[in-house]
Design a protein around this motif. Structure first.
Motif, PDB file in Angstrom:
ATOM      1  N   GLN A  30       0.824  -1.215   0.000  1.00 34.83           N
ATOM      2  CA  GLN A  30       0.000   0.000   0.000  1.00 34.83           C
ATOM      3  C   GLN A  30       0.857   1.264   0.000  1.00 34.83           C
ATOM      4  O   GLN A  30       0.560   2.246   0.667  1.00 34.83           O
ATOM      5  CB  GLN A  30      -0.957   0.007   1.190  1.00 34.83           C
ATOM      6  CG  GLN A  30      -2.002  -1.073   1.131  1.00 34.83           C
ATOM      7  CD  GLN A  30      -2.972  -1.029   2.296  1.00 34.83           C
ATOM      8  OE1 GLN A  30      -2.663  -0.515   3.365  1.00 34.83           O
ATOM      9  NE2 GLN A  30      -4.151  -1.583   2.085  1.00 34.83           N
ATOM     10  N   SER A  61      -7.871  -7.307   0.436  1.00 36.17           N
ATOM     11  CA  SER A  61      -8.565  -7.506  -0.827  1.00 36.17           C
ATOM     12  C   SER A  61      -7.682  -8.336  -1.754  1.00 36.17           C
ATOM     13  O   SER A  61      -6.452  -8.269  -1.668  1.00 36.17           O
ATOM     14  CB  SER A  61      -8.844  -6.141  -1.462  1.00 36.17           C
ATOM     15  OG  SER A  61      -9.211  -6.291  -2.807  1.00 36.17           O
ATOM     16  N   VAL A  62      -8.285  -9.089  -2.661  1.00 33.20           N
ATOM     17  CA  VAL A  62      -7.502  -9.870  -3.623  1.00 33.20           C
ATOM     18  C   VAL A  62      -6.741  -8.963  -4.580  1.00 33.20           C
ATOM     19  O   VAL A  62      -5.801  -9.401  -5.238  1.00 33.20           O
ATOM     20  CB  VAL A  62      -8.383 -10.866  -4.418  1.00 33.20           C
ATOM     21  CG1 VAL A  62      -8.943 -11.932  -3.508  1.00 33.20           C
ATOM     22  CG2 VAL A  62      -9.473 -10.157  -5.176  1.00 33.20           C
ATOM     23  N   GLU A  63      -7.118  -7.691  -4.662  1.00 28.96           N
ATOM     24  CA  GLU A  63      -6.412  -6.742  -5.520  1.00 28.96           C
ATOM     25  C   GLU A  63      -5.153  -6.175  -4.862  1.00 28.96           C
ATOM     26  O   GLU A  63      -4.352  -5.516  -5.513  1.00 28.96           O
ATOM     27  CB  GLU A  63      -7.326  -5.576  -5.927  1.00 28.96           C
ATOM     28  CG  GLU A  63      -8.354  -5.940  -6.984  1.00 28.96           C
ATOM     29  CD  GLU A  63      -9.601  -6.576  -6.383  1.00 28.96           C
ATOM     30  OE1 GLU A  63      -9.959  -6.227  -5.241  1.00 28.96           O
ATOM     31  OE2 GLU A  63     -10.204  -7.425  -7.049  1.00 28.96           O
ATOM     32  N   GLU A  64      -4.979  -6.398  -3.567  1.00 32.77           N
ATOM     33  CA  GLU A  64      -3.804  -5.886  -2.851  1.00 32.77           C
ATOM     34  C   GLU A  64      -2.558  -6.645  -3.288  1.00 32.77           C
ATOM     35  O   GLU A  64      -2.606  -7.850  -3.516  1.00 32.77           O
ATOM     36  CB  GLU A  64      -3.979  -6.051  -1.341  1.00 32.77           C
ATOM     37  CG  GLU A  64      -5.162  -5.322  -0.771  1.00 32.77           C
ATOM     38  CD  GLU A  64      -4.923  -3.842  -0.567  1.00 32.77           C
ATOM     39  OE1 GLU A  64      -3.822  -3.335  -0.852  1.00 32.77           O
ATOM     40  OE2 GLU A  64      -5.858  -3.179  -0.113  1.00 32.77           O
ATOM     41  N   ASN A  65      -1.451  -5.926  -3.392  1.00 23.70           N
ATOM     42  CA  ASN A  65      -0.172  -6.538  -3.750  1.00 23.70           C
ATOM     43  C   ASN A  65       0.845  -6.314  -2.651  1.00 23.70           C
ATOM     44  O   ASN A  65       0.978  -5.202  -2.141  1.00 23.70           O
ATOM     45  CB  ASN A  65       0.381  -5.929  -5.046  1.00 23.70           C
ATOM     46  CG  ASN A  65      -0.425  -6.331  -6.249  1.00 23.70           C
ATOM     47  OD1 ASN A  65      -0.716  -7.496  -6.435  1.00 23.70           O
ATOM     48  ND2 ASN A  65      -0.797  -5.362  -7.059  1.00 23.70           N
TER      49      ASN A  65
END
Length: 86
Positions: A30, A61-65
């Motif tokens: 983030q 979230s599955v979109e988090e890296n």
């Protein structure tokens, strides 16, 4: 709370022409980067470090890296990264 443990690496490639690599790990989540200590002249470093990110009570979230780089510390010039070793 997201907790990440950076334990160790084994058989890192030596990208130095003189001596051995001085590896450290950079973790980016983030937009917040956290780093381990530099382990000098070591291709099998042991860090045993833990890092935390406060998620403010939100679920991941599955979109988090979570981006992890192992880099070679350089006294002069820019620190090098070899993404292929992960």
């Amino acid at each position: 709370m997201l907790r990440v443990a950076v334990n160790s690496a084994v058989n890192l490639p030596n990208i130095e022409t003189i001596g051995k690599s001085d590896p450290y790990v950079v973790i980016n989540f983030q937009g917040v980067k956290k780093k381990t200590e530099v382990i000098k002249d070591e291709l099998n470093p042991v860090w045993n470090e833990k890092f935390e990110w406060d998620l403010g009570g939100q679920a991941l979230s599955v979109e988090e890296n979570l981006i992890v780089h192992v880099k070679d510390w350089e006294r002069i010039g820019r620190n090098r990264s070899d993404d292929s070793i992960l």
